[in-house]
Write an enzyme that holds these catalytic residues in place. Structure first.
Site, short mmCIF file in Angstrom:
data_model
loop_
_atom_site.label_atom_id
_atom_site.label_comp_id
_atom_site.label_asym_id
_atom_site.label_seq_id
_atom_site.Cartn_x
_atom_site.Cartn_y
_atom_site.Cartn_z
N HIS A 58 10.65 4.41 -11.51
CA HIS A 58 9.78 4.59 -10.34
C HIS A 58 9.37 6.04 -10.10
O HIS A 58 8.49 6.29 -9.28
CB HIS A 58 10.48 4.02 -9.10
CG HIS A 58 9.58 3.81 -7.93
ND1 HIS A 58 8.39 3.12 -8.01
CD2 HIS A 58 9.67 4.24 -6.64
CE1 HIS A 58 7.80 3.11 -6.83
NE2 HIS A 58 8.55 3.78 -5.98
N TYR A 75 8.46 5.30 0.91
CA TYR A 75 9.22 4.46 1.83
C TYR A 75 10.47 5.19 2.34
O TYR A 75 11.27 5.69 1.56
CB TYR A 75 9.63 3.18 1.12
CG TYR A 75 10.16 2.08 2.00
CD1 TYR A 75 9.29 1.26 2.71
CD2 TYR A 75 11.53 1.83 2.11
CE1 TYR A 75 9.76 0.23 3.51
CE2 TYR A 75 12.01 0.81 2.90
CZ TYR A 75 11.12 0.00 3.60
OH TYR A 75 11.60 -1.02 4.40
N SER A 108 4.21 5.36 -4.38
CA SER A 108 5.01 4.23 -3.91
C SER A 108 4.41 3.70 -2.61
O SER A 108 3.26 3.29 -2.58
CB SER A 108 6.47 4.64 -3.76
OG SER A 108 7.30 3.51 -3.59
N GLN A 109 5.16 3.74 -1.49
CA GLN A 109 4.56 3.31 -0.23
C GLN A 109 3.32 4.13 0.08
O GLN A 109 2.29 3.60 0.52
CB GLN A 109 5.56 3.46 0.92
CG GLN A 109 4.96 3.15 2.29
CD GLN A 109 5.91 3.45 3.43
OE1 GLN A 109 6.45 2.53 4.04
NE2 GLN A 109 6.12 4.72 3.73
N ASP A 138 9.34 0.58 -14.34
CA ASP A 138 9.49 0.68 -12.88
C ASP A 138 10.00 -0.65 -12.33
O ASP A 138 9.28 -1.66 -12.30
CB ASP A 138 8.14 1.04 -12.26
CG ASP A 138 8.23 1.37 -10.78
OD1 ASP A 138 9.26 1.06 -10.15
OD2 ASP A 138 7.25 1.94 -10.26
#
Length: 323
Positions: A304, A92, A189-190, A275
């Site tokens: 994360h 992101y 992640s994203q 996370d």
């Protein structure tokens, strides 16, 4: 950060209902059919990255709505192709940066298509992006991307991003250095959420590497974490009263749980139990719905960042075995 989510034994069995709309498949078929009306028109321009062992191409292609999307293609110099290829999606806020930022997969003998994320990589980012998002969505929104067009599935930001990502796989398959039957999608992640979606939408993916994925189990995510980007949705709902049902209806077309349930290729996931950005229960919710062969690496003491370079070693071994 202490452990805050479900215990690991419960996470391994955590498989909530997807809550997907009845027209989920029809929505995505229509979306991709509309996109296919625009010629892919990939362009691969040689780029001087000053890398003696990697050949670089500056790539552009037509994504959602015919909008031009940027990417890098890194290919091991002198390798006899066609080569397997990793199509990599970004976290992101990040942009594609520069070619020398993305050398792990070429070092392992794989071509790499590093796909820019439209509209990202310009603010609070470690890597610059170069792909605008001409389509704004229209509704009021929180700063960021999570609520852009969130009142209408057709206008939602990630409809465009996921479509770009599916077409990126098609772009990789057109290059003569790439074996079109050996495409692996990857992201964290994203990027993990995007890779998860592409694996459920594209018939051209051989395997998926999905790290601490974002964009899964939205309802639980916004209720359990106070971290961005999920908090963008909370801030939107805190001022746009009465729109929660409409918001979560839109998000139901983009939930990783539903894409995972349609993905039949081998997958390697990672999850970190501390996370706070992508809570472990949201990761396991998607992983436990994955329809194909799967493994998950659990990092109990990480946030994360997940398994970081230690997990990259696990992924490299998986790619070596895939050949």
């Amino acid at each position: 950060m202490p452990l805050f989510d479900l215990p690991l034994d419960q996470l391994r069995d955590y498989r909530p209902e997807s809550g997907e709309p009845d027209d989920f498949d029809a929505f995505w078929k229509r979306t991709l059919d509309e996109s296919s009306a625009f010629p892919l028109d990939p362009e691969f321009e040689p780029y001087d990255g000053a890398l003696s062992t990697v050949d670089v191409h500056d790539v552009t292609f037509s994504g959602w709505g015919g909008h031009r999307i940027r990417a890098w293609l890194n290919v091991p110099a002198g390798a006899e192709g066609p080569l397997p290829c990793v199509v990599h999606y970004l976290g992101y806020g990040g942009g594609r940066g520069l070619p020398h930022d993305h050398l792990v997969w070429p070092a392992a003998g794989w071509a790499t298509l590093l796909v820019d994320t439209r509209g990202q990589g310009a603010v609070n980012s470690h890597s610059a992006g170069s792909t605008p998002d001409p389509h704004g969505g229209g509704n009021p929104q929180s700063p960021g991307f999570m609520t852009r067009g969130i009142l209408d599935p057709d206008a939602y930001y990630y409809r465009r991003v996921f479509t770009d990502a599916v077409r990126a796989v098609e772009v990789a398959r057109t290059h003569p250095s790439v074996d079109p039957d050996r495409i692996v999608v990857h992201g964290g992640s994203q990027g993990g959420g995007i890779a998860q979606a592409v694996a459920g939408l594209s018939p051209h993916v051989k395997a998926a590497l999905i790290d601490v994925p974002f964009l899964s189990h939205f309802r639980r995510a916004v209720e359990i974490t106070d971290k961005d980007p999920y908090q963008e949705i909370v801030r939107f709902l805190a001022t746009q009263h009465g729109l929660a049902e409409q918001v979560f209806r839109t998000l139901s077309y983009f939930d990783g749980i539903s894409f995972a349930a349609r993905a039949t290729v081998p997958a390697l996931y990672s999850v970190a139990l501390m996370d706070t950005i992508c809570p472990p229960s949201t990761v396991f919710a998607a992983y436990n719905h994955w329809a194909g062969p799967k493994e998950i690496e659990v990092y109990p003491w990480n946030n994360h960042e997940g398994g970081s370079s230690a997990h990259r070693a696990v992924q490299l071994r998986m790619l070596r075995d895939l050949g």
